[in-house]
Design an enzyme around this catalytic site. Structure first.
Site, PDB file in Angstrom:
ATOM      1  N   PRO A   1      -3.924  -7.414   3.598  1.00  0.00           N
ATOM      2  CA  PRO A   1      -3.760  -6.948   2.211  1.00  0.00           C
ATOM      3  C   PRO A   1      -2.492  -6.759   1.572  1.00  0.00           C
ATOM      4  O   PRO A   1      -1.626  -6.469   2.274  1.00  0.00           O
ATOM      5  CB  PRO A   1      -4.451  -5.565   2.512  1.00  0.00           C
ATOM      6  N   GLU A   2      -2.710  -7.175   0.341  1.00  0.00           N
ATOM      7  CA  GLU A   2      -1.210  -7.036  -0.347  1.00  0.00           C
ATOM      8  C   GLU A   2      -1.257  -6.097  -1.207  1.00  0.00           C
ATOM      9  O   GLU A   2      -2.319  -5.290  -1.249  1.00  0.00           O
ATOM     10  CB  GLU A   2      -1.024  -8.374  -0.990  1.00  0.00           C
TER      11      GLU A   2
END
Ligand SMILES: [Zn+2]
Length: 293
Positions: A2-3
């Site tokens: 996840p960013e």
């Protein structure tokens, strides 16, 4: 992995069950994630109210009435499943959710409003930590982080200053968490494409001779903000879709312009280039060699 936009989406998804609610019961089904859980983890949470739910880079920060902050990071594969009171009680939903994920459900927060947030993490690179609020500035995980890309402190002057004199290329400079916090491989590629800047360009060219920001620094800051904001908006709509299905949070599909689109025509209007892949510091960069200079 996840960013920042995904983490912000997770934060927004957790808010309805966590913000303002008390931890009624905390199930820690194992003693560690990436690192051991804090000592007496469940006991230090139970009875405490979440007075605010914030984010710093890719860390979700829950302010507790005890004066401690619960710091949560999703690592490579972490996600939360959120079920508000009265939701998710149909047998079909229940069965599907359990059979898919229960082996990696490591931590369950049962909140006073009847909602639950279940942390699932197959690879266990995520972490949870309890830090006294007054020591948050000295917290090693947060201390070295640069400005928030969506915050007011991040602007062209600051970016140019951070990059002035650097030997690194733009791609590497933007991935450096001390330059700007929370940017990862995907959104760096996307932002550089929007700004029409080559990932191979020297980062130092963001600053002029006197150290003042070059016009390309202004453009790059704008592109970073736009690409993240758009992704957060997309995350918001995926959140609504998810809530209708099973409340799983953490990942969603985007339409990227260049990321993972090797060989596709460049989406820049009027550009006849083709998206290329390049390996920089062991990671794939996607860019258009025609319109990114
Ligand atoms: Zn192009």
């Amino acid at each position: 992995m996840p960013e920042l936009p995904e983490v912000e989406t997770v934060r927004r998804g957790l808010a309805p069950v966590m913000e303002g609610a008390r931890f009624e019961r905390v199930e820690a089904r194992r003693a560690d994630l990436r690192w051991p859980l804090p000592e007496n983890f469940a006991r230090r949470l139970e009875g405490q109210t979440v007075t605010g739910l914030g984010r710093r880079a890719k860390y979700i920060l829950a302010d507790l009435s005890s004066g401690e902050v619960l710091l949560m990071h999703l690592g490579m594969s972490g996600s939360f499943r959120v079920v508000a009171a009265g939701e998710g009680s149909t047998p079909g939903d229940f069965h599907r959710v359990r059979s898919r994920a229960s082996a990696h459900d490591h931590i369950v927060f049962h909140m006073s409003n009847g909602g639950t947030a279940t942390y699932n993490d197959p690879r266990r690179f995520g972490c949870m930590k309890l830090v006294p609020r007054e020591h948050l500035d000295e917290e090693p995980l947060l201390r070295a982080l640069g400005p928030e890309p969506l915050g007011n402190a991040f602007d062209a002057a600051m970016l140019a200053k951070a990059c002035a004199g650097k030997k690194a290329n733009l791609k590497a400079a933007l991935l450096d968490q001390r330059v700007v916090a929370g940017l990862g491989n995907i959104y760096v590629c996307e932002a550089l494409h929007r700004a029409h800047l080559s990932p191979k360009r020297k980062a130092s060219t963001l600053a002029g001779r006197n150290g003042a920001p070059h016009a390309r620094a202004v453009l790059l800051v704008e592109s970073i903000r736009d690409v993240l904001s758009d992704a957060i908006v997309a995350g918001g709509s995926s959140l609504r879709d998810h809530r209708q299905t099973d409340g799983e949070l953490g990942y969603f599909q985007h339409n990227f312009r260049v990321y993972d689109r090797e060989g596709a025509p460049c989406p820049t209007e009027g550009c006849k280039g083709v998206v290329r892949r390049l390996v920089q510091s062991g990671r794939s960069t996607f860019y258009c060699p025609v319109c990114q200079k």
